[in-house]
Design a protein around this motif. Structure first.
Motif, PDB file in Angstrom:
ATOM      1  N   PRO A  49       0.817  -1.226   0.000  1.00 38.10           N
ATOM      2  CA  PRO A  49       0.000   0.000   0.000  1.00 38.10           C
ATOM      3  C   PRO A  49       0.847   1.272   0.000  1.00 38.10           C
ATOM      4  CG  PRO A  49      -0.122  -1.099   2.139  1.00 38.10           C
ATOM      5  CD  PRO A  49       0.547  -2.054   1.195  1.00 38.10           C
ATOM      6  N   TYR A  50       2.031   1.211   0.604  1.00 40.47           N
ATOM      7  CA  TYR A  50       2.888   2.399   0.633  1.00 40.47           C
ATOM      8  C   TYR A  50       3.424   2.713  -0.761  1.00 40.47           C
ATOM      9  CZ  TYR A  50       2.464   1.990   5.631  1.00 40.47           C
ATOM     10  OH  TYR A  50       1.942   1.927   6.896  1.00 40.47           O
ATOM     11  N   VAL A  51       3.680   1.653  -1.538  1.00 39.70           N
ATOM     12  CA  VAL A  51       4.117   1.858  -2.917  1.00 39.70           C
ATOM     13  C   VAL A  51       2.935   2.378  -3.757  1.00 39.70           C
ATOM     14  CG1 VAL A  51       4.904   0.654  -5.009  1.00 39.70           C
ATOM     15  CG2 VAL A  51       5.998   0.190  -2.789  1.00 39.70           C
ATOM     16  N   MET A  52       1.758   1.792  -3.525  1.00 41.60           N
ATOM     17  CA  MET A  52       0.582   2.216  -4.293  1.00 41.60           C
ATOM     18  C   MET A  52       0.250   3.685  -4.088  1.00 41.60           C
ATOM     19  SD  MET A  52      -1.783  -1.157  -3.673  1.00 41.60           S
ATOM     20  CE  MET A  52      -3.298  -0.596  -4.444  1.00 41.60           C
ATOM     21  N   GLN A  53       0.423   4.177  -2.866  1.00 45.94           N
ATOM     22  CA  GLN A  53       0.071   5.580  -2.622  1.00 45.94           C
ATOM     23  C   GLN A  53       1.204   6.542  -3.012  1.00 45.94           C
ATOM     24  OE1 GLN A  53      -0.364   7.088   1.334  1.00 45.94           O
ATOM     25  NE2 GLN A  53       1.612   6.299   1.998  1.00 45.94           N
ATOM     26  N   ASN A  78      -4.578   8.192   3.780  1.00 47.71           N
ATOM     27  CA  ASN A  78      -3.717   7.446   4.687  1.00 47.71           C
ATOM     28  C   ASN A  78      -3.800   5.968   4.396  1.00 47.71           C
ATOM     29  OD1 ASN A  78      -2.952   9.671   6.429  1.00 47.71           O
ATOM     30  ND2 ASN A  78      -5.086   9.644   7.073  1.00 47.71           N
ATOM     31  N   VAL A  79      -2.685   5.318   4.628  1.00 51.47           N
ATOM     32  CA  VAL A  79      -2.621   3.881   4.491  1.00 51.47           C
ATOM     33  C   VAL A  79      -2.504   3.297   5.886  1.00 51.47           C
ATOM     34  CG1 VAL A  79      -0.995   2.078   3.894  1.00 51.47           C
ATOM     35  CG2 VAL A  79      -1.574   3.816   2.225  1.00 51.47           C
ATOM     36  N   ASP A  80      -3.175   2.180   6.106  1.00 51.11           N
ATOM     37  CA  ASP A  80      -3.083   1.563   7.415  1.00 51.11           C
ATOM     38  C   ASP A  80      -3.069   0.047   7.244  1.00 51.11           C
ATOM     39  OD1 ASP A  80      -3.002   1.542  10.168  1.00 51.11           O
ATOM     40  OD2 ASP A  80      -5.190   1.439  10.358  1.00 51.11           O
ATOM     41  N   TYR A  87      -6.514 -12.406   9.404  1.00 51.23           N
ATOM     42  CA  TYR A  87      -6.387 -11.593   8.194  1.00 51.23           C
ATOM     43  C   TYR A  87      -5.417 -10.425   8.384  1.00 51.23           C
ATOM     44  CZ  TYR A  87     -10.624 -14.106   6.934  1.00 51.23           C
ATOM     45  OH  TYR A  87     -11.533 -15.075   6.666  1.00 51.23           O
ATOM     46  N   GLN A  88      -4.739 -10.112   7.291  1.00 55.34           N
ATOM     47  CA  GLN A  88      -3.909  -8.907   7.250  1.00 55.34           C
ATOM     48  C   GLN A  88      -4.646  -7.904   6.372  1.00 55.34           C
ATOM     49  OE1 GLN A  88      -0.096  -9.517   5.410  1.00 55.34           O
ATOM     50  NE2 GLN A  88       0.779  -7.620   6.182  1.00 55.34           N
ATOM     51  N   ILE A  89      -5.192  -6.893   6.973  1.00 56.14           N
ATOM     52  CA  ILE A  89      -6.072  -5.959   6.269  1.00 56.14           C
ATOM     53  C   ILE A  89      -5.282  -4.725   5.830  1.00 56.14           C
ATOM     54  CG2 ILE A  89      -8.187  -4.573   6.413  1.00 56.14           C
ATOM     55  CD1 ILE A  89      -8.663  -7.575   6.877  1.00 56.14           C
ATOM     56  N   ILE A  90      -5.444  -4.357   4.567  1.00 53.27           N
ATOM     57  CA  ILE A  90      -4.892  -3.093   4.067  1.00 53.27           C
ATOM     58  C   ILE A  90      -6.041  -2.104   4.001  1.00 53.27           C
ATOM     59  CG2 ILE A  90      -3.872  -1.919   2.085  1.00 53.27           C
ATOM     60  CD1 ILE A  90      -2.588  -4.595   1.275  1.00 53.27           C
ATOM     61  N   SER A  91      -5.866  -0.930   4.582  1.00 54.01           N
ATOM     62  CA  SER A  91      -6.914   0.092   4.500  1.00 54.01           C
ATOM     63  C   SER A  91      -6.372   1.352   3.848  1.00 54.01           C
ATOM     64  CB  SER A  91      -7.420   0.479   5.888  1.00 54.01           C
ATOM     65  OG  SER A  91      -7.761  -0.650   6.643  1.00 54.01           O
TER      66      SER A  91
END
Lengths: 433, 429
Positions: A49-53, A78-80, A87-91
Motif C-alpha cells: 500500500p505504501y508503494v501504491m500511494q 492514509n494507508v493503514d 487476516y492482514q487488512i490493508i486500508s
C-alpha cells in the motif's frame, strides 16, 4: 430511528457500503483489502500500500499526488495495516471536505473517489513493474517502521508476547512484516503480488457522510472497473481451539526505567459466538475500564502501576493484559492479576460491577459510531466474521447478559503466556512506595 | 444567555458569564450520540510561582504539582469519582498541560447527572496525607513510563534547549524527587488559588438543549457560596530571547535515532487576534516548507532522511512559543543540517503565490476535518478563549492572511539565531 443508516450493494468485484449522515463537515471514504496473513506474503503485503500511494499514472510521483490532494481542500489519504483475526487488512482512508461548508463549490467527493480508484487500479509502473526508485524508498521506510517498534516498549512487549503465544500460528506474524525479508523484495515480485491482490482479495468500499447511497454506487461502478474476473468471496477462517497445557513465562531484560508486563489469555470465544457479548462484559469487569478489577486492585489498592488494563481481540478470541510496573514488583503484580480472574471464575462479581460495565460498553459503542472511522471499523467486523450484529442488537444483547453467563465465560479463559520486559541494575530494583 | 451564529459552518454557540465569574459555552450537535464536556482551569504546569489566595508573599511550589492535583481531584471521602461516572455510563478523564488543567467526560446518556457530577467533583476537593502518599507510587510509574518514551524525551529536550528559566521546560508531571515533597496543604493552597470559577471555563458539546443545560449550570453555581476573588498574581523570571543552547543529545536505548530542530519565538506576548493570526501564519509557512507536496519533503524522503513519523508544529501561549520540525531518522546530523538549510533557503526567496493558495486551501480543509470531533472543539475552544481568541475565526483568518503578513513572520520567527537541535541517539554501552 436506527442508530446507523448502513446500506450495502454488491457490484462486480466489490461491496459498496454507505452511511448517510449530516454529522460531519467532511466525507470519509475507506477501502479495505482483505486476505489471510501468511509467512510468505506478509512483508510484501505490508509494503504494497505504501508503494501504491506513491504515484498513479496521472500523478506519477508522491509529490504530484499529494499536490492533487491539497488542491481538493487538503483531502487526506492514509494507508493503514491491521491484523484482524487471521487476516492482514490493508486500508486506504480518505477524508475530504464537504463543499457545503466552503465558499468554493466544486465536486470534491467525485474527484476523491476517482483518485482513490487510480491508486488501486492505475499505479505508476515502468517495464511492467512498480518503479524501482519508489519501491526502494518504501522498503527503507518500512524497515525503519519495523525497527521503531523496538523503541516503543509498550508496542515491543506486545509484539514479543504475540510472537511467543502464537508460535506456529500465522497470527504470530507482525502486520508490518519481517525486517529481514524487506531487502529481497524486487519491483517485479511486488507487482506480481499486486496482481494477486487484484485477483483474490476481498474489497469493501465505505463512504460515510452527507451523500446518497445510489449516487455512491453509481460513482463506484464508474470508477472501479476491474479487468479480470475477480475471485468470489472467500470462506471465513475458523480459529483452531488451542489447548493450554502449561503457562509459558518469558522474561527479557533491557535498559528501561519501567518493566512492561504483558499477559495473553485464550477465551475460546469470537465475534460470531453466542457468548460473545458475555465475554465483552467479562473483559470489561476484568480490565476494560476504570472501575475494573485490574485498575482497582493493581493501581488503586496497591499503587503498583499507572496503567493496568485488558483488551479483547474479537476475531482471535484472545485477551491481552498490560501494565507498567517496577521490576521488583513482578511476582506480586502477576499474582494480583491472576487472583482477579480467579475471583471472577468463583462468581465474585457484584451487581454494581455488572451495571457499570454494561453502561460503559453501551456508551463505548455509541461513542464509537459517532466517529466516521470508528463506524467503519464496527461495520467491518461483519465482513471479518461473516456475522451481522446491528448496533441495536449490541445494545440490547449487552443488557441481557447475566452474571452466570459472565462466570461461565470466565471459567473457559486460560492464561497462556506471560511476557515481562524487565529493567537492568539496582536503580529499578527499589520500590518508590 | 447570548448566542452567536456561524453561518458558513452551520453552528450556533451559546454562552454566558455567570455571577461567580464562570464562563459557560454550549454547542448543540443534534446528530451526535455523544455529549462531551470539559471543565477547565487556567492553571497548568508553568504556574509554579504565585501569590497564594489570602497571602502577601509569593511561593514556589514543587514541580509537577498541577498534575498531581489533577490526579487527586478524583478521590473523595466516599471513594473515587470514576465509579460514579461509570455508574452513569460516562467515561471520565483529565489532563494537565503547560497552561491548563481540564476535567472531562463523554457520555451517550444521563447528560444532566454527569454534568452535575463533573461540576461538583471539581468544586469539592478532598485531600488527606494518606491518599497523597498513595498517589506518589502511581504517578511515579507514570513518570517512568514517559522516561522510557523517546518521543517525549525528544520533545522536552527541545523545549529545554530553548528556555533558560521559563517553567515550560519542566516536565509536566515533575520528577519522582519533586513529587515526593508534595503535601496535602500544598494541594489545598494551589486549589484555593486557581480553581475559583472566575478562572475557569465550562464547555458542553453534543445533542443537548442549550437553554436547559445553562439553567442547570446556573442553578448549580448559584447554590454554592463563592466569594469574589482578586486577580491571581503569577511570576515568571525574565527570559532571554535567544535559546539556552544550540544542541543537545539525549542518549537512550533506541534503534532509530530521532532529530528535531526548533525555533524559539522572540516575543511570545501576543493575545487575541494578533496571536491567532501569528500562530496560523507560522503553521501555514511550515506547511509550505515541509508539507508532503513540497519539494523539500520529496528531497528529504528520497534521500532517506525522514520517514512517516516526520512532523512539524508551532504552538504559542502567553510567555512561550516555539516551532518544531523532525522525526525518526538514520542520520540525525545530516537531517538537522539539511532542515536548517531548507528553512534559511525558504525565507530568503519570494513566496510562490500558487503554493500559498494551495496551502491555504489545505489548512482550511484540515480545520473542517478537526471540527468533526467534539473533543477537538471543546479543548481547542477553551485554549483559544483563555488566549482571548475565537476558534470559529480560524477560517476567516486563514482567508485574510496576506503575503506581506507571511513575509514578516518568516523574517522574524525563522531567524537562525533562534534555532536549536535535539537528537535522541543510541546509548553507547
Amino acid at each position: 430511528m436506527a442508530y446507523v443508516q448502513h446500506r450495502m450493494t454488491e457490484i462486480p468485484g466489490m461491496r459498496i457500503h454507505s452511511v448517510e449522515t449530516k454529522k460531519y463537515k467532511t466525507n470519509t471514504i475507506v477501502l479495505q483489502l482483505k486476505n489471510l496473513i501468511k509467512e510468505d506474503s506478509v512483508t510484501k503485503r505490508a509494503l504494497l500500500p505504501y508503494v501504491m500511494q506513491s504515484g498513479t499514472k496521472k500523478y506519477p510521483s508522491s509529490k504530484q499526488l499529494r499536490g492533487a490532494l491539497d488542491d481538493l481542500y487538503g483531502a487526506t489519504l492514509n494507508v493503514d495495516l491491521s491484523k484482524k483475526g487471521n487476516y492482514q487488512i490493508i486500508s486506504f482512508r480518505m477524508d475530504i471536505a464537504n463543499e457545503k461548508f466552503l465558499s468554493d463549490q466544486s465536486k470534491l467527493l467525485d474527484q476523491g473517489i476517482a483518485l482513490l480508484a487510480d491508486v488501486l487500479l492505475r499505479p505508476v509502473t515502468e517495464n511492467g513493474a512498480f518503479k524501482e526508485d519508489i519501491v526502494s524508498k518504501e522498503k527503507r521506510s518500512l524497515k525503519q517502521q519495523i525497527e521503531s517498534i523496538y523503541d516503543d516498549k509498550m508496542r515491543y512487549a506486545n509484539k514479543r508476547l504475540i510472537e511467543e503465544m502464537f508460535k506456529g500460528d500465522p497470527y504470530h506474524l507482525n502486520v508490518y512484516g519481517n525486517e529481514n525479508k524487506v531487502d529481497q523484495i524486487t519491483p517485479q515480485d511486488l507487482y506480481a503480488y499486486y496482481q494477486e491482490v487484484l485477483a483474490n482479495d476481498e474489497f469493501d468500499f465505505y463512504v460515510v457522510g452527507d451523500i446518497s447511497h445510489d449516487e455512491i454506487v453509481n460513482k463506484a461502478k464508474q470508477f472501479f472497473v476491474f479487468n479480470e474476473k475477480r475471485a468470489a468471496g472467500q470462506s471465513i477462517e475458523k480459529n483452531e481451539a488451542v489447548e493450554v497445557t502449561k503457562v509459558n513465562e518469558v522474561i527479557e531484560e533491557q535498559d528501561v526505567q519501567q518493566g512492561k508486563l504483558h499477559m495473553g489469555l485464550r477465551t475460546y470465544t469470537t465475534y460470531a459466538d453466542p457468548d460473545y457479548l458475555a465475554l465483552q462484559v467479562c473483559n470489561g469487569i476484568f480490565g476494560g475500564f476504570s472501575h475494573s478489577k485490574l485498575f482497582i486492585n493493581v493501581r488503586e489498592k496497591h499503587s503498583l502501576a499507572y496503567y493496568a488494563a485488558s483488551r479483547f481481540e474479537s476475531h482471535k478470541g484472545s485477551i491481552f493484559v498490560m501494565s507498567g510496573i517496577e521490576t521488583a514488583n513482578y511476582e506480586k503484580t502477576v499474582s494480583i492479576i491472576k487472583e482477579q480472574l480467579e475471583d471472577m471464575r468463583n462468581g465474585n462479581i457484584t451487581d454494581d460491577e455488572m451495571a457499570k460495565t454494561k453502561a460503559m460498553i453501551k456508551n463505548q459503542i455509541l461513542e464509537t459510531v459517532d466517529d466516521a472511522a470508528g463506524l467503519v471499523e464496527v461495520l467491518y467486523h461483519q465482513i471479518i466474521s461473516g456475522y451481522e450484529r446491528s448496533i441495536e442488537e449490541w445494545i440490547n444483547g449487552i443488557d441481557r447478559v447475566t452474571k452466570d453467563e459472565v462466570v461461565e465465560v470466565a471459567k473457559k479463559i486460560k492464561l497462556d503466556t506471560i511476557y515481562f520486559l524487565k529493567g537492568r541494575g539496582n536503580e529499578n530494583g527499589t520500590k518508590t512506595v | 444567555m447570548e448566542q452567536k451564529q456561524f453561518d458558513q459552518l452551520n453552528e450556533t454557540l451559546y454562552f454566558k458569564t455567570l455571577q461567580n465569574g464562570l464562563k459557560v459555552f454550549i454547542l448543540e450537535k443534534k446528530e451526535f450520540n455523544k455529549t462531551y464536556a470539559t471543565f477547565t482551569t487556567n492553571y497548568g504546569s508553568v504556574d509554579n510561582h504565585f501569590t497564594p489566595l489570602g497571602k502577601n508573599e509569593p511561593v514556589k511550589v514543587p514541580d509537577g504539582i498541577a498534575h498531581f492535583l489533577e490526579h487527586k481531584m478524583f478521590e473523595k471521602e466516599d471513594g473515587d469519582v470514576f465509579q460514579q461516572f461509570n455508574q452513569q455510563g460516562a467515561s471520565a478523564n483529565a489532563f494537565t498541560s503547560f497552561k491548563r488543567t481540564a476535567y472531562l467526560f463523554s457520555t451517550t446518556n444521563e447528560v444532566k447527572k454527569n454534568l452535575t457530577t463533573l461540576i461538583d467533583f471539581v468544586q469539592d476537593p478532598y485531600f488527606t496525607e494518606k491518599t497523597v502518599e498513595k498517589e506518589k507510587g502511581i504517578i511515579g510509574q507514570e513518570i517512568r513510563m514517559y522516561d522510557d518514551n523517546p518521543d517525549w524525551r525528544a520533545y522536552f529536550g527541545l523545549i529545554s534547549n530553548m528556555y533558560h528559566h521559563h517553567p515550560v521546560k519542566i516536565d509536566i508531571a515533575g520528577t519522582v524527587e519533586s513529587i515526593a515533597k508534595i503535601t496535602k496543604d500544598d494541594l489545598y493552597e494551589c486549589y484555593e488559588t486557581f480553581y475559583h470559577p472566575s478562572n475557569m471555563i465550562l464547555f458542553v458539546v453534543g445533542p443537548v438543549d442549550a437553554k436547559e443545560m445553562m439553567e442547570l449550570i446556573e442553578t448549580n453555581q448559584a447554590s454554592k457560596d463563592y466569594k469574589d476573588q482578586p486577580p491571581i498574581e503569577r511570576f515568571f523570571d525574565e527570559e532571554p530571547s535567544a535559546p539556552r543552547t544550540k544542541k543537545e543529545i539525549v542518549p537512550m536505548p533506541v534503534q532509530t535515532p530521532k532529530c528535531y530542530i526548533g525555533f524559539k519565538e522572540k516575543q511570545p506576548e501576543r493575545k487575541g487576534e494578533a496571536l491567532l493570526k501569528h500562530e496560523l501564519s507560522v503553521n501555514l509557512l511550515l506547511e509550505m516548507m515541509f508539507g508532503k507536496s513540497t519539494e523539500n519533503y520529496e528531497k528529504l524522503y528520497n534521500e532517506g532522511l525522514i520517514d512517516q513519523t516526520f512532523a512539524f508544529d508551532y504552538t504559542e501561549e502567553f510567555g512561550f512559543g516555539f516551532s518544531m520540525i523532525g522525526g525518526d531518522t538514520k542520520d540525525p546530523d545530516r537531517l538537522s543540517e539539511t532542515l536548517m538549510k531548507m528553512v534559511q533557503d525558504f525565507i530568503s526567496k519570494p513566496l510562490s503565490k500558487e503554493d500559498l493558495e494551495r496551502t491555504r486551501k489545505k489548512k482550511i480543509g484540515s480545520f473542517l476535518r478537526a471540527l468533526n470531533s467534539p473533543e477537538f472543539i471543546a479543548n481547542q475552544f477553551t485554549r483559544y478563549e483563555f488566549n482571548e481568541m475565537n476558534l470559529f475565526d480560524v477560517i476567516p483568518t486563514f482567508e485574510q492572511i496576506t503575503e506581506s503578513d507571511l513575509l514578516d513572520v518568516m523574517k522574524n520567527h525563522f531567524d537562525e539565531k533562534q534555532a536549536t537541535v535535539c537528537q535522541v541517539r543510541k546509548k553507547e554501552a
